[in-house]
Design a protein around this motif. Structure first.
Motif, mmCIF file in Angstrom:
data_model
loop_
_atom_site.group_PDB
_atom_site.id
_atom_site.type_symbol
_atom_site.label_atom_id
_atom_site.label_comp_id
_atom_site.label_asym_id
_atom_site.label_seq_id
_atom_site.Cartn_x
_atom_site.Cartn_y
_atom_site.Cartn_z
ATOM 1 N N UNK A 11 0.856 -1.186 0.000
ATOM 2 C CA UNK A 11 0.000 0.000 0.000
ATOM 3 C C UNK A 11 0.889 1.233 0.000
ATOM 4 N N UNK A 12 0.524 2.220 -0.796
ATOM 5 C CA UNK A 12 1.262 3.490 -0.882
ATOM 6 C C UNK A 12 0.278 4.634 -0.725
ATOM 7 N N UNK A 13 0.502 5.493 0.267
ATOM 8 C CA UNK A 13 -0.337 6.685 0.447
ATOM 9 C C UNK A 13 0.409 7.904 -0.085
ATOM 10 N N UNK A 14 -0.341 8.976 -0.369
ATOM 11 C CA UNK A 14 0.237 10.216 -0.896
ATOM 12 C C UNK A 14 -0.313 11.403 -0.121
ATOM 13 N N UNK A 15 0.547 12.352 0.177
ATOM 14 C CA UNK A 15 0.170 13.605 0.829
ATOM 15 C C UNK A 15 0.629 14.759 -0.060
ATOM 16 N N UNK A 39 -4.499 -4.556 2.047
ATOM 17 C CA UNK A 39 -4.085 -3.444 1.189
ATOM 18 C C UNK A 39 -5.300 -2.684 0.659
ATOM 19 N N UNK A 40 -6.325 -3.424 0.214
ATOM 20 C CA UNK A 40 -7.521 -2.775 -0.320
ATOM 21 C C UNK A 40 -8.325 -2.074 0.778
ATOM 22 N N UNK A 45 -10.019 3.210 3.143
ATOM 23 C CA UNK A 45 -9.983 4.245 4.178
ATOM 24 C C UNK A 45 -9.628 5.601 3.574
ATOM 25 N N UNK A 46 -8.687 5.623 2.639
ATOM 26 C CA UNK A 46 -8.321 6.872 1.961
ATOM 27 C C UNK A 46 -9.490 7.339 1.093
ATOM 28 N N UNK A 47 -10.071 6.414 0.337
ATOM 29 C CA UNK A 47 -11.190 6.733 -0.558
ATOM 30 C C UNK A 47 -12.378 7.292 0.211
ATOM 31 N N UNK A 51 -8.713 9.265 6.307
ATOM 32 C CA UNK A 51 -7.331 9.689 6.556
ATOM 33 C C UNK A 51 -7.150 11.077 5.932
ATOM 34 N N UNK A 52 -6.006 11.686 6.182
ATOM 35 C CA UNK A 52 -5.742 12.984 5.550
ATOM 36 C C UNK A 52 -4.900 12.841 4.280
#
Length: 85
Positions: A11-15, A39-40, A45-47, A51-52
């Motif tokens: 999983x990769x998040x972006x800010x 991972x999904x 959670x982001x979708x 999260x921020x």
């Protein structure tokens, strides 16, 4: 669920980074997940705005039939960075 030995899910998040007027989505760090579902769920959670983060990606790393390592983007949401090395 058990993940086979020859594949892994990441999983990769972006800010948002940068100064006002010159901001861009930037990766915050890879998270190795125990399963595709984990991972999904992180992506969900982001979708859902829980999260921020401004975006997220789920990648699958595996060994192809020819024995060569492969990477596949399973799903992305929001703003993501395309970084080429």
């Amino acid at each position: 669920m058990h993940t086979p030995q020859n594949e892994a899910y990441v999983f990769q998040a972006y800010k948002m980074e940068g100064r006002e007027g010159a901001q861009y989505a930037w990766p915050t760090g890879l998270v190795s997940c125990k399963s595709k579902q984990e991972a999904l769920m992180r992506l969900y959670q982001v979708k859902s705005g829980l999260t921020d983060d401004v975006g997220a990606s789920v990648f699958r790393f595996y060994v192809g039939e020819d024995g060569a390592p492969r990477t596949e983007t399973l799903e992305e949401v929001g703003r993501v960075a395309v970084v080429q090395a």
